[in-house]
Scaffold this active site. Structure first.
Site, PDB file in Angstrom:
ATOM      1  N   GLY A  10      84.335  23.512 103.824  1.00  0.00           N
ATOM      2  CA  GLY A  10      83.544  23.791 104.963  1.00  0.00           C
ATOM      3  C   GLY A  10      83.747  23.032 106.278  1.00  0.00           C
ATOM      4  O   GLY A  10      84.998  22.699 106.229  1.00  0.00           O
ATOM      5  N   LEU A  52      84.498  24.526 108.944  1.00  0.00           N
ATOM      6  CA  LEU A  52      85.409  25.474 109.045  1.00  0.00           C
ATOM      7  C   LEU A  52      86.060  25.284 110.729  1.00  0.00           C
ATOM      8  O   LEU A  52      85.093  25.126 111.637  1.00  0.00           O
ATOM      9  CB  LEU A  52      85.165  26.947 108.635  1.00  0.00           C
ATOM     10  CG  LEU A  52      84.817  26.983 107.365  1.00  0.00           C
ATOM     11  CD1 LEU A  52      84.684  28.484 106.918  1.00  0.00           C
ATOM     12  CD2 LEU A  52      85.775  26.256 106.217  1.00  0.00           C
ATOM     13  N   GLU A 106      99.678  24.000 104.791  1.00  0.00           N
ATOM     14  CA  GLU A 106     100.683  22.768 104.784  1.00  0.00           C
ATOM     15  C   GLU A 106     100.219  21.490 105.386  1.00  0.00           C
ATOM     16  O   GLU A 106     100.876  20.661 105.183  1.00  0.00           O
ATOM     17  CB  GLU A 106     101.905  23.425 105.626  1.00  0.00           C
ATOM     18  CG  GLU A 106     102.576  24.600 104.898  1.00  0.00           C
ATOM     19  CD  GLU A 106     104.078  24.855 105.465  1.00  0.00           C
ATOM     20  OE1 GLU A 106     104.595  25.670 104.896  1.00  0.00           O
ATOM     21  OE2 GLU A 106     104.308  24.479 106.667  1.00  0.00           O
ATOM     22  N   HIS A 152      91.396  26.617 108.972  1.00  0.00           N
ATOM     23  CA  HIS A 152      90.891  27.378 107.887  1.00  0.00           C
ATOM     24  C   HIS A 152      90.855  28.976 107.968  1.00  0.00           C
ATOM     25  O   HIS A 152      91.042  29.741 107.132  1.00  0.00           O
ATOM     26  CB  HIS A 152      89.227  26.893 107.478  1.00  0.00           C
ATOM     27  CG  HIS A 152      89.033  25.424 107.236  1.00  0.00           C
ATOM     28  ND1 HIS A 152      88.730  24.712 108.235  1.00  0.00           N
ATOM     29  CD2 HIS A 152      89.425  24.691 106.071  1.00  0.00           C
ATOM     30  CE1 HIS A 152      88.470  23.437 107.623  1.00  0.00           C
ATOM     31  NE2 HIS A 152      88.930  23.461 106.470  1.00  0.00           N
TER      32      HIS A 152
HETATM   33  P1  AMP Z   1      89.617  21.382 103.434  1.00  0.00           P
HETATM   34  O1  AMP Z   1      88.349  22.189 103.916  1.00  0.00           O
HETATM   35  O2  AMP Z   1      89.827  20.079 104.414  1.00  0.00           O
HETATM   36  O3  AMP Z   1      89.627  20.917 102.123  1.00  0.00           O
HETATM   37  O4  AMP Z   1      90.601  22.326 103.854  1.00  0.00           O
HETATM   38  C1  AMP Z   1      90.802  23.672 102.993  1.00  0.00           C
HETATM   39  C2  AMP Z   1      92.070  24.076 103.400  1.00  0.00           C
HETATM   40  O5  AMP Z   1      92.472  24.399 104.785  1.00  0.00           O
HETATM   41  C3  AMP Z   1      93.242  23.285 102.657  1.00  0.00           C
HETATM   42  O6  AMP Z   1      94.102  24.189 102.121  1.00  0.00           O
HETATM   43  C4  AMP Z   1      93.803  22.700 103.720  1.00  0.00           C
HETATM   44  O7  AMP Z   1      95.228  22.375 103.732  1.00  0.00           O
HETATM   45  C5  AMP Z   1      93.725  23.657 104.628  1.00  0.00           C
HETATM   46  N1  AMP Z   1      93.782  23.223 106.273  1.00  0.00           N
HETATM   47  C6  AMP Z   1      92.992  22.255 106.997  1.00  0.00           C
HETATM   48  N2  AMP Z   1      93.609  22.036 107.961  1.00  0.00           N
HETATM   49  C7  AMP Z   1      94.308  22.756 108.560  1.00  0.00           C
HETATM   50  C8  AMP Z   1      95.375  23.238 109.477  1.00  0.00           C
HETATM   51  N3  AMP Z   1      95.182  22.504 110.734  1.00  0.00           N
HETATM   52  N4  AMP Z   1      96.181  24.162 109.501  1.00  0.00           N
HETATM   53  C9  AMP Z   1      96.298  24.978 108.182  1.00  0.00           C
HETATM   54  N5  AMP Z   1      95.692  24.660 107.359  1.00  0.00           N
HETATM   55  C10 AMP Z   1      94.580  23.888 107.392  1.00  0.00           C
END
Ligand code: AMP
Length: 278
Positions: A31, A33, A148, A37
């Site tokens: 979340g 977002l 990534e 995301h």
């Molecule tokens: P999180 O909500 O932080 O667990 O992230 C969920 C997904 O979004 C994970 O696969 C993260 O690697 C991806 N994510 C988070 N920040 C970025 C970003 N700046 N660019 C690309 N993907 C992201």
């Protein structure tokens, strides 16, 4: 967009989507977002799949002194963003659904999970792998999208999917950055104005080190100079290292699969970033 809050509703909705679309795409999130995301959701939708996103702040991947209670939450804002991206189904489980009473099963990870974040955050990747295995079992997607941005997490999840013979593809999506290069993260909001102004130095230093590693054919000096430059700017460096992308083992020579990874602390905020060399 359908919103499922119980396993029963999720299963009914997934069955319906599977009948309507050729494939199910899945984007697991915690979340709060942002555009990073949203880019994962957009990739799922663009692939032609019916796209499912989950929002679950997973307690198992937070250490005892970490920021579980202050982790940002914005359910209404998140649902609006998912809907705007064309997400077909939002899955919002509660903690008891994900960790049923009497639970006695966890996923244990080694290999790419051992060093770096694995050392800085003991238990973190076991928690990530466990929740991903459960989410994959609930949604049964054909593809799951990960950023990534969290390079090591992406490798851990790919390794787990291969080792547990899970019938899905793990797709990595390039890091989405702010205009000044800072990798987007839900935790960036905790940077003070001065820290936010300084944060893009991290990607500058990474890019410069990557160029030098390629030009000089080795990582030792470029990496050590980069770590000094960050320290001089007030970053506390947890690690700054060239690794083999899939295994996360440290390497010295540039290679096609090499990845330069960094974790620093700036004030109370931990920032992660990474880039390839080519
Ligand atoms: P999180 O909500 O932080 O667990 O992230 C969920 C997904 O979004 C994970 O696969 C993260 O690697 C991806 N994510 C988070 N920040 C970025 C970003 N700046 N660019 C690309 N993907 C992201």
């Amino acid at each position: 967009m359908f919103i499922a809050r119980s396993l029963h509703d999720l299963r009914t909705a997934c069955a319906r989507l599977r009948r309507q679309a050729d494939a199910l795409a899945f984007v697991p999130t915690m979340g709060a977002l942002h555009e990073g995301h949203c880019t994962l959701v957009r990739a799922g939708v663009a692939s032609g799949a019916a796209t499912v996103a989950s929002i679950f702040v997973n307690p198992l991947q937070f250490g005892a002194n970490e920021d579980l209670t202050r982790y940002p939450r914005d359910e209404a804002g998140d649902l609006a963003k998912l809907e705007a991206e064309g997400c077909a189904l939002a899955w919002l489980p509660d903690v008891t659904t994900m960790y049923p009473p009497g639970e006695a099963t966890l996923v244990t990870v080694s290999g790419p999970a051992e060093r770096w974040e694995g050392e800085a955050r003991p238990g973190h990747f076991g928690g990530v792998a466990t929740v991903c295995a459960k989410l994959f079992g609930q949604v049964r997607p054909d593809r799951a999208y990960f950023g990534e941005k969290d390079w090591q997490q992406l490798q851990v999840v790919k390794r787990m999917a291969a080792d547990l013979l899970l019938p899905l593809e793990i797709v990595g999506i390039e890091t989405v950055r702010e205009a000044d290069g800072l990798a987007m993260s839900s935790r960036n909001r905790f940077l003070s104005m001065q820290e936010r102004a300084k944060a893009p130095v991290l990607i500058e230093v990474l890019r410069q080190a990557a160029d030098r590693i390629v030009a000089e054919g080795g990582a030792h000096e470029p990496v050590s100079d980069a770590a000094h430059r960050l320290a001089a700017q007030g970053f506390i460096c947890d690690y700054f290292v060239l690794v083999d992308g899939p295994t996360m083992d440290p390497i010295n020579r540039p290679a096609a699969e090499a990845r330069l990874i960094v974790a620093v602390r700036l004030g109370g905020v931990r920032l992660l970033d990474n880039i390839g060399l080519m």
